[in-house]
Design a protein around this motif. Structure first.
Motif, PDB file in Angstrom:
ATOM      1  N   LYS A  26      -5.660 -10.778 -13.280  1.00 24.21           N
ATOM      2  CA  LYS A  26      -4.606 -10.190 -12.462  1.00 24.21           C
ATOM      3  C   LYS A  26      -5.126 -10.161 -11.029  1.00 24.21           C
ATOM      4  O   LYS A  26      -6.030  -9.394 -10.714  1.00 24.21           O
ATOM      5  N   ARG A  27      -4.576 -11.025 -10.163  1.00 21.93           N
ATOM      6  CA  ARG A  27      -5.071 -11.110  -8.776  1.00 21.93           C
ATOM      7  C   ARG A  27      -4.336 -10.079  -7.914  1.00 21.93           C
ATOM      8  O   ARG A  27      -3.152 -10.221  -7.623  1.00 21.93           O
ATOM      9  N   ALA A  28      -5.047  -9.038  -7.517  1.00 21.53           N
ATOM     10  CA  ALA A  28      -4.462  -7.937  -6.743  1.00 21.53           C
ATOM     11  C   ALA A  28      -4.473  -8.235  -5.237  1.00 21.53           C
ATOM     12  O   ALA A  28      -3.591  -7.786  -4.504  1.00 21.53           O
ATOM     13  N   LEU A  29      -5.472  -8.968  -4.794  1.00 22.11           N
ATOM     14  CA  LEU A  29      -5.622  -9.358  -3.387  1.00 22.11           C
ATOM     15  C   LEU A  29      -6.040 -10.820  -3.353  1.00 22.11           C
ATOM     16  O   LEU A  29      -6.786 -11.233  -4.250  1.00 22.11           O
ATOM     17  N   PRO A  30      -5.687 -11.592  -2.328  1.00 24.72           N
ATOM     18  CA  PRO A  30      -4.808 -11.208  -1.210  1.00 24.72           C
ATOM     19  C   PRO A  30      -3.336 -11.281  -1.610  1.00 24.72           C
ATOM     20  O   PRO A  30      -2.974 -11.965  -2.568  1.00 24.72           O
ATOM     21  N   LYS A  31      -2.509 -10.553  -0.876  1.00 24.02           N
ATOM     22  CA  LYS A  31      -1.065 -10.686  -0.953  1.00 24.02           C
ATOM     23  C   LYS A  31      -0.619 -11.319   0.364  1.00 24.02           C
ATOM     24  O   LYS A  31      -1.299 -11.178   1.383  1.00 24.02           O
ATOM     25  N   ARG A  32       0.493 -12.004   0.323  1.00 23.60           N
ATOM     26  CA  ARG A  32       0.993 -12.625   1.550  1.00 23.60           C
ATOM     27  C   ARG A  32       1.160 -11.567   2.654  1.00 23.60           C
ATOM     28  O   ARG A  32       0.806 -11.780   3.798  1.00 23.60           O
ATOM     29  N   GLN A  33       1.659 -10.411   2.254  1.00 24.01           N
ATOM     30  CA  GLN A  33       1.935  -9.343   3.229  1.00 24.01           C
ATOM     31  C   GLN A  33       0.696  -8.481   3.492  1.00 24.01           C
ATOM     32  O   GLN A  33       0.738  -7.586   4.325  1.00 24.01           O
ATOM     33  N   ARG A  34      -0.358  -8.709   2.721  1.00 22.61           N
ATOM     34  CA  ARG A  34      -1.522  -7.829   2.825  1.00 22.61           C
ATOM     35  C   ARG A  34      -2.755  -8.647   2.507  1.00 22.61           C
ATOM     36  O   ARG A  34      -3.134  -8.806   1.361  1.00 22.61           O
ATOM     37  N   ARG A  35      -3.362  -9.247   3.559  1.00 19.72           N
ATOM     38  CA  ARG A  35      -4.490 -10.152   3.345  1.00 19.72           C
ATOM     39  C   ARG A  35      -5.789  -9.388   3.067  1.00 19.72           C
ATOM     40  O   ARG A  35      -6.619  -9.849   2.304  1.00 19.72           O
ATOM     41  N   ASN A  36      -5.988  -8.270   3.758  1.00 16.21           N
ATOM     42  CA  ASN A  36      -7.242  -7.532   3.677  1.00 16.21           C
ATOM     43  C   ASN A  36      -6.989  -6.044   3.535  1.00 16.21           C
ATOM     44  O   ASN A  36      -5.986  -5.543   4.019  1.00 16.21           O
ATOM     45  N   ILE A  37      -7.952  -5.366   2.938  1.00 20.50           N
ATOM     46  CA  ILE A  37      -8.016  -3.901   3.000  1.00 20.50           C
ATOM     47  C   ILE A  37      -9.428  -3.605   3.475  1.00 20.50           C
ATOM     48  O   ILE A  37     -10.388  -3.815   2.725  1.00 20.50           O
ATOM     49  N   GLY A  38      -9.586  -3.140   4.741  1.00 21.53           N
ATOM     50  CA  GLY A  38     -10.899  -3.223   5.354  1.00 21.53           C
ATOM     51  C   GLY A  38     -11.281  -4.698   5.300  1.00 21.53           C
ATOM     52  O   GLY A  38     -10.437  -5.573   5.484  1.00 21.53           O
ATOM     53  N   ALA A  39     -12.541  -4.994   5.005  1.00 23.32           N
ATOM     54  CA  ALA A  39     -12.947  -6.399   4.885  1.00 23.32           C
ATOM     55  C   ALA A  39     -12.795  -6.915   3.452  1.00 23.32           C
ATOM     56  O   ALA A  39     -13.133  -8.068   3.174  1.00 23.32           O
ATOM     57  N   TRP A  40     -12.288  -6.102   2.524  1.00 23.74           N
ATOM     58  CA  TRP A  40     -12.018  -6.583   1.157  1.00 23.74           C
ATOM     59  C   TRP A  40     -10.888  -7.612   1.240  1.00 23.74           C
ATOM     60  O   TRP A  40      -9.819  -7.312   1.789  1.00 23.74           O
ATOM     61  N   CYS A  41     -11.101  -8.803   0.693  1.00 29.34           N
ATOM     62  CA  CYS A  41     -10.095  -9.849   0.889  1.00 29.34           C
ATOM     63  C   CYS A  41      -9.656 -10.519  -0.401  1.00 29.34           C
ATOM     64  O   CYS A  41      -8.826 -11.435  -0.371  1.00 29.34           O
TER      65      CYS A  41
END
Ligand code: MN
Length: 299
Positions: A26-41
């Motif tokens: 299940k790929r949670a990141l990246p999303k088109r609308q949300r590439r990063n959370i902090g530097a988590w990519c």
């Protein structure tokens, strides 16, 4: 400076089902609308998958540049092998952190011992300009700091949380924490200068009005002083966060770079077995890179 807001955002994104090596994720990141959370990519949640005998994850040798891989298991075992010569068994409660820098290759393989199931998450963290051209480094951490709350035990994978700091390397200000939740509510302190996301690995958890289960990412934005969550059954969630990472990255296949030229060079060097990525002592088949679409004249 971030000013705490009265109603910080909460955005829910469904994960995308895909396959890595021999296993569905299940790929949670990246999303088109949300590439990063902090530097988590990047975040791939896999399992729980029942397995037969000694089988487990099998991902043959492949390269990385410009990122850290963070591997964390809830069940089962994996052997990590890389071009630095590392060979490391990883089990529940242990952390593998590989900093690719200029280039590394690795594989993920069964341990050869009998396991019943495999369950875990692999995340990537983008390296900043300051470190992304350095040499690769591999770390294994078998004992992580824990903190107890009313209905939760927090395990600090990376960064600092509630006064406890992981020994794992960080190149930017990030945090990663697993919460093992008993039924009931817990409130934890946040750093308002960080943006955060939550991935439920097991169970059912309410964040405000939102009910979260595995297969969804909640993006919580910046400006929060604390978060309260309620577990409806025994649950496990992963909190990731950090200072917003504003370097313009180009993520292609297993590479985090800045430009197409850099990606093209890394692609060519992996395909031509350049010494840049070294070799992995693995019985698994080496994974070829796809052709970058900008090199494909037919498109
Ligand atoms: Mn990898």
């Amino acid at each position: 400076m971030t000013v705490p807001t009265e109603n910080p955002t909460i955005e829910i994104y469904p994960s995308r089902e895909t396959t890595v090596g021999n296993i569905s994720v299940k790929r949670a990141l990246p999303k088109r609308q949300r590439r990063n959370i902090g530097a988590w990519c990047f975040a791939d949640h896999f399992g729980p998958h029942q397995v037969k005998g000694t089988s487990s994850i099998e991902v043959g040798p492949h390269p990385h540049i410009g990122l850290h891989t963070v591997t964390w298991l809830l069940e089962g075992e994996i052997i990590h092998r890389d071009s630095l010569g590392s060979e490391q068994l990883i089990r529940k409660g242990e952390l593998n952190l590989m900093s690719a820098g200029y280039g590394v290759a690795h594989s993920e393989e069964p341990s050869g011992r009998k396991i019943d199931s495999i369950h875990g998450i692999q995340l990537w963290v983008a390296q900043p300009e300051a470190t992304r051209s350095n040499g690769p480094v591999f770390e294994h951490h078998s004992a992580l700091e824990q903190k107890e709350f009313d209905n939760a035990i927090a395990t600090v994978l990376v960064g600092t949380f509630a006064g406890s700091t992981s020994r794992a390397r960080t190149d930017t200000a990030i945090v990663g924490v697993q919460f093992d939740l008993a039924v009931g509510s817990s409130a934890v302190e946040f750093n308002p200068a960080f943006e955060y996301g939550v991935i439920v690995l097991q169970g059912k958890v309410s964040l405000g009005e939102s009910l979260l289960s595995p297969g969804f990412l909640a993006y919580l934005g910046e400006g929060r002083e604390e978060l309260e969550f309620t577990a409806h059954n025994p649950s496990i969630l992963l909190l990731i966060g950090g200072e917003p990472f504003n370097e313009p990255t180009l993520m292609w296949w297993n590479f985090v770079a800045r430009t197409r030229e850099e990606v093209t060079e890394a692609y060519s060097q992996w395909q031509s077995r350049s010494i840049r990525f070294g070799t992995v002592d693995s019985r698994l088949t080496r994974i070829d890179a796809p052709t970058p679409h900008w090199l494909n004249k037919n498109q």
